[in-house]
Scaffold this motif. Structure first.
Motif, PDB file in Angstrom:
ATOM      1  N   ILE A 104       0.843  -1.208   0.000  1.00  0.00           N
ATOM      2  CA  ILE A 104       0.000   0.000   0.000  1.00  0.00           C
ATOM      3  C   ILE A 104       0.870   1.248   0.000  1.00  0.00           C
ATOM      4  O   ILE A 104       0.618   2.216  -0.740  1.00  0.00           O
ATOM      5  N   VAL A 105       1.925   1.243   0.799  1.00  0.00           N
ATOM      6  CA  VAL A 105       2.837   2.390   0.856  1.00  0.00           C
ATOM      7  C   VAL A 105       3.502   2.595  -0.500  1.00  0.00           C
ATOM      8  O   VAL A 105       3.636   3.731  -0.984  1.00  0.00           O
ATOM      9  N   ASN A 106       3.887   1.501  -1.150  1.00  0.00           N
ATOM     10  CA  ASN A 106       4.500   1.623  -2.472  1.00  0.00           C
ATOM     11  C   ASN A 106       3.534   2.233  -3.481  1.00  0.00           C
ATOM     12  O   ASN A 106       3.928   3.031  -4.332  1.00  0.00           O
ATOM     13  N   ARG A 107       2.267   1.848  -3.390  1.00  0.00           N
ATOM     14  CA  ARG A 107       1.270   2.443  -4.293  1.00  0.00           C
ATOM     15  C   ARG A 107       1.167   3.939  -4.064  1.00  0.00           C
ATOM     16  O   ARG A 107       1.092   4.730  -5.003  1.00  0.00           O
ATOM     17  N   ASP A 108       1.134   4.339  -2.816  1.00  0.00           N
ATOM     18  CA  ASP A 108       0.990   5.752  -2.494  1.00  0.00           C
ATOM     19  C   ASP A 108       2.160   6.559  -3.036  1.00  0.00           C
ATOM     20  O   ASP A 108       1.982   7.647  -3.569  1.00  0.00           O
ATOM     21  N   ARG A 109       3.343   6.013  -2.928  1.00  0.00           N
ATOM     22  CA  ARG A 109       4.514   6.748  -3.379  1.00  0.00           C
ATOM     23  C   ARG A 109       4.677   6.704  -4.893  1.00  0.00           C
ATOM     24  O   ARG A 109       5.373   7.524  -5.470  1.00  0.00           O
ATOM     25  N   GLY A 110       4.009   5.753  -5.524  1.00  0.00           N
ATOM     26  CA  GLY A 110       4.153   5.622  -6.961  1.00  0.00           C
ATOM     27  C   GLY A 110       3.026   6.219  -7.767  1.00  0.00           C
ATOM     28  O   GLY A 110       3.070   6.198  -8.985  1.00  0.00           O
ATOM     29  N   GLN A 111       2.003   6.795  -7.094  1.00  0.00           N
ATOM     30  CA  GLN A 111       0.856   7.293  -7.834  1.00  0.00           C
ATOM     31  C   GLN A 111       1.230   8.500  -8.686  1.00  0.00           C
ATOM     32  O   GLN A 111       2.099   9.275  -8.339  1.00  0.00           O
ATOM     33  N   ARG A 112       0.557   8.634  -9.806  1.00  0.00           N
ATOM     34  CA  ARG A 112       0.779   9.764 -10.704  1.00  0.00           C
ATOM     35  C   ARG A 112      -0.525  10.534 -10.864  1.00  0.00           C
ATOM     36  O   ARG A 112      -1.602   9.959 -10.919  1.00  0.00           O
ATOM     37  N   VAL A 113      -0.398  11.842 -10.933  1.00  0.00           N
ATOM     38  CA  VAL A 113      -1.577  12.645 -11.217  1.00  0.00           C
ATOM     39  C   VAL A 113      -1.899  12.550 -12.699  1.00  0.00           C
ATOM     40  O   VAL A 113      -1.162  11.971 -13.480  1.00  0.00           O
ATOM     41  N   PHE A 114      -2.989  13.141 -13.090  1.00  0.00           N
ATOM     42  CA  PHE A 114      -3.491  12.983 -14.444  1.00  0.00           C
ATOM     43  C   PHE A 114      -2.598  13.734 -15.437  1.00  0.00           C
ATOM     44  O   PHE A 114      -2.382  14.923 -15.315  1.00  0.00           O
ATOM     45  N   LEU A 138       8.109  18.435 -20.985  1.00  0.00           N
ATOM     46  CA  LEU A 138       7.493  19.097 -19.837  1.00  0.00           C
ATOM     47  C   LEU A 138       8.430  19.087 -18.634  1.00  0.00           C
ATOM     48  O   LEU A 138       8.504  20.068 -17.874  1.00  0.00           O
ATOM     49  N   ARG A 139       9.141  17.999 -18.427  1.00  0.00           N
ATOM     50  CA  ARG A 139      10.135  17.957 -17.348  1.00  0.00           C
ATOM     51  C   ARG A 139      11.218  19.014 -17.574  1.00  0.00           C
ATOM     52  O   ARG A 139      11.617  19.726 -16.645  1.00  0.00           O
ATOM     53  N   GLU A 140      11.680  19.123 -18.813  1.00  0.00           N
ATOM     54  CA  GLU A 140      12.706  20.115 -19.140  1.00  0.00           C
ATOM     55  C   GLU A 140      12.169  21.526 -18.905  1.00  0.00           C
ATOM     56  O   GLU A 140      12.873  22.392 -18.358  1.00  0.00           O
ATOM     57  N   LEU A 141      10.923  21.756 -19.304  1.00  0.00           N
ATOM     58  CA  LEU A 141      10.317  23.070 -19.077  1.00  0.00           C
ATOM     59  C   LEU A 141      10.230  23.373 -17.587  1.00  0.00           C
ATOM     60  O   LEU A 141      10.555  24.490 -17.151  1.00  0.00           O
ATOM     61  N   GLN A 142       9.824  22.390 -16.789  1.00  0.00           N
ATOM     62  CA  GLN A 142       9.752  22.603 -15.343  1.00  0.00           C
ATOM     63  C   GLN A 142      11.134  22.912 -14.769  1.00  0.00           C
ATOM     64  O   GLN A 142      11.269  23.776 -13.895  1.00  0.00           O
ATOM     65  N   GLN A 143      12.155  22.213 -15.249  1.00  0.00           N
ATOM     66  CA  GLN A 143      13.517  22.473 -14.776  1.00  0.00           C
ATOM     67  C   GLN A 143      13.941  23.902 -15.099  1.00  0.00           C
ATOM     68  O   GLN A 143      14.579  24.583 -14.274  1.00  0.00           O
ATOM     69  N   GLN A 144      13.584  24.363 -16.302  1.00  0.00           N
ATOM     70  CA  GLN A 144      13.900  25.739 -16.680  1.00  0.00           C
ATOM     71  C   GLN A 144      13.170  26.734 -15.763  1.00  0.00           C
ATOM     72  O   GLN A 144      13.739  27.759 -15.372  1.00  0.00           O
ATOM     73  N   VAL A 200       7.469  24.849  -8.792  1.00  0.00           N
ATOM     74  CA  VAL A 200       6.512  24.094  -9.604  1.00  0.00           C
ATOM     75  C   VAL A 200       6.124  22.790  -8.922  1.00  0.00           C
ATOM     76  O   VAL A 200       5.476  21.933  -9.527  1.00  0.00           O
ATOM     77  N   GLY A 201       6.509  22.644  -7.645  1.00  0.00           N
ATOM     78  CA  GLY A 201       6.270  21.380  -6.977  1.00  0.00           C
ATOM     79  C   GLY A 201       7.271  20.354  -7.483  1.00  0.00           C
ATOM     80  O   GLY A 201       8.427  20.672  -7.780  1.00  0.00           O
ATOM     81  N   LYS A 202       6.833  19.128  -7.613  1.00  0.00           N
ATOM     82  CA  LYS A 202       7.711  18.064  -8.087  1.00  0.00           C
ATOM     83  C   LYS A 202       7.957  18.200  -9.588  1.00  0.00           C
ATOM     84  O   LYS A 202       7.028  18.436 -10.352  1.00  0.00           O
ATOM     85  N   VAL A 203       9.218  18.102  -9.992  1.00  0.00           N
ATOM     86  CA  VAL A 203       9.555  18.124 -11.419  1.00  0.00           C
ATOM     87  C   VAL A 203       9.274  16.734 -11.966  1.00  0.00           C
ATOM     88  O   VAL A 203      10.099  15.821 -11.879  1.00  0.00           O
ATOM     89  N   ASP A 204       8.075  16.566 -12.518  1.00  0.00           N
ATOM     90  CA  ASP A 204       7.603  15.226 -12.869  1.00  0.00           C
ATOM     91  C   ASP A 204       7.023  15.115 -14.274  1.00  0.00           C
ATOM     92  O   ASP A 204       6.502  14.069 -14.657  1.00  0.00           O
ATOM     93  N   GLY A 205       7.104  16.194 -15.046  1.00  0.00           N
ATOM     94  CA  GLY A 205       6.546  16.141 -16.393  1.00  0.00           C
ATOM     95  C   GLY A 205       5.034  16.193 -16.440  1.00  0.00           C
ATOM     96  O   GLY A 205       4.433  15.900 -17.472  1.00  0.00           O
ATOM     97  N   ILE A 206       4.410  16.586 -15.323  1.00  0.00           N
ATOM     98  CA  ILE A 206       2.957  16.693 -15.235  1.00  0.00           C
ATOM     99  C   ILE A 206       2.601  18.160 -15.027  1.00  0.00           C
ATOM    100  O   ILE A 206       3.167  18.834 -14.167  1.00  0.00           O
ATOM    101  N   LEU A 207       1.632  18.650 -15.796  1.00  0.00           N
ATOM    102  CA  LEU A 207       1.282  20.068 -15.745  1.00  0.00           C
ATOM    103  C   LEU A 207       0.273  20.318 -14.623  1.00  0.00           C
ATOM    104  O   LEU A 207      -0.939  20.275 -14.845  1.00  0.00           O
ATOM    105  N   GLY A 208       0.754  20.556 -13.418  1.00  0.00           N
ATOM    106  CA  GLY A 208      -0.103  20.914 -12.304  1.00  0.00           C
ATOM    107  C   GLY A 208      -0.336  22.411 -12.241  1.00  0.00           C
ATOM    108  O   GLY A 208       0.190  23.188 -13.051  1.00  0.00           O
TER     109      GLY A 208
END
Length: 409
Positions: A72-82, A353-359, A367-375
């Motif tokens: 369960i803990v692994n699932r929580d840490r591995g979840q991705r937003v939309f 998107l990850r590169e853009l977040q890094q920039q 930007v929160g976590k640099v994860d390639g997700i547009l939050g």
């Protein structure tokens, strides 16, 4: 909230077998609990529950289910937003069959829906849309033991306090007689029932609408309808009699920097910018405040989001999910299908998107976590840099913006 895994039953079974409590598997949680083992932590949590009014009987009933599960803990840490395009996600999740099933449920349970609207002011379509998205009207509620999930996440350090509170709330639900520990089967994050309530929401907002003396959100459609309306009204501050979302058409020359959920202008003002109904009819020239929502930038769908849209972002802070839920509710209520973009909307790849977040981080943005997700944080930073570079500030990242960030122009 639409977080169920697509793994096979065999993989899930293997995960459970491998993840039962052991000294090694619990180390992630020990660091934020003074080095306590899981058993020591659990003993303290039970004492907190007693102090909160939970009976020893309920704790004893729950005890066999209060087991640490590393999976369960692994699932929580591995979840991705939309991370999909809005039109892709909405096309799948707000498909015609869900609209039709929502309308059917409203007819089948007309008495409960009418009562809920009278008592709480929440339209049937709004309730039905959440019911559809969260479980397909009770078909997919999850298959994991709730108490195991909750106590595992409570011991983990990422959101320990939240899930300690949720575990105690689940024990209170047992103590109140709504559900037995064995009946508490739901999603991996401990959400329960046909509209996937966390236990604190279940305990605080569930109502007995079928009159059987229990609040059963797993098997009673009437209880689901009344409880969901109660939560939306009292918990999410729904405003009776007001709209939530409305598709619109925008011109080419509106001030794009005004398209933001934090900016509210009157419909008269939006009309003066050339915003109209999708068929070209003019908006009412009144003072009702609304935000212009462009989930895919100026070339994608456009909506006016009213004060009640905040209930959707509070239910789930993913902009794609909340916009889809609100859009599906408009469809169930009779709105037409949204207009397709006139041309495909370009989307940066995950790596871009990850590169853009890094920039953006290099320029001082959070930007929160640099994860390639547009939050939302990334969208706000994108908008700020679009303004700086003189680009249309619609918060949608483009190759042009990425190139400008990389060259520093």
């Amino acid at each position: 909230m639409v977080r169920r895994s697509m793994r096979s039953g065999l993989l899930l079974a293997a995960t459970v077998l491998l993840s039962l409590a052991s000294p090694a598997s619990a180390q992630r949680g020990a660091s934020c609990h003074g080095g306590q083992s899981f058993d020591q932590f659990l003993a303290g949590l039970k004492q907190q529950a007693v102090a909160a009014g939970v009976s020893q009987r309920a704790i004893a009933e729950a005890a066999p289910y209060l087991v640490y599960d590393r999976g369960i803990v692994n699932r929580d840490r591995g979840q991705r937003v939309f991370g999909q395009l809005f039109t892709q996600f909405a096309g799948r999740m707000a498909a015609d069959y869900r609209m039709q099933n929502g309308q059917l449920k409203i007819r089948q349970h007309a008495t409960a829906f009418a009562r809920a609207e009278k008592e709480y002011g929440v339209p049937p379509a709004v309730i039905a849309a959440f019911w559809a998205l969260e479980s397909d009207f009770g078909v997919q509620m999850g298959n994991l033991q709730t108490l195991r999930s909750l106590v595992s996440l409570a011991y983990d350090c990422r959101r320990s306090k939240m899930f300690q509170d949720e575990t105690i709330a689940a024990l209170k639900i047992i103590d109140r007689g709504d559900l037995s520990p064995a009946e508490m089967i739901g999603s991996w994050a401990g959400e329960l029932g046909q509209t996937q309530f966390l236990p604190t929401h279940y305990f605080n907002y569930a109502v007995d609408y079928d009159g059987d003396g229990h609040r059963n959100l797993l098997r009673s459609p009437a209880d689901v309808i009344g409880s969901t309306a109660h939560y939306i009204s009292a918990g999410l501050k729904w405003r009776r009699g007001e709209p939530w979302l409305q598709e619109v058409r925008v011109g080419d020359n509106i001030p794009w920097d005004q398209a933001d959920l934090t900016i509210k202008l009157s419909r008269a003002k939006w009309a003066s910018f050339g915003v109209s109904y999708p068929d070209g009819r003019p908006l009412p020239k009144d003072d009702m405040p609304a935000s212009l929502l462009l989930p895919m930038g100026r070339h994608g769908p456009a909506f006016l989001a009213y004060a009640n849209f905040a209930a959707y972002t509070e239910w789930n802070n993913s902009l794609i999910y909340s916009t889809t839920a609100a859009y599906l509710a408009t469809r169930i209520a009779g709105a037409s299908r949204m207009r397709a973009p006139s041309a495909p909307v370009a989307q940066l790849s995950h790596n871009e998107l990850r590169e853009l977040q890094q920039q953006l981080v290099r320029r001082g943005f959070n930007v929160g976590k640099v994860d390639g997700i547009l939050g939302q944080q990334s969208r706000s930073a994108v908008k700020a840099m679009q303004v700086k570079f003189g680009l249309p500030a619609d918060s949608w990242p483009t190759a042009e913006l990425l190139a400008a960030l990389k060259t520093g122009q």
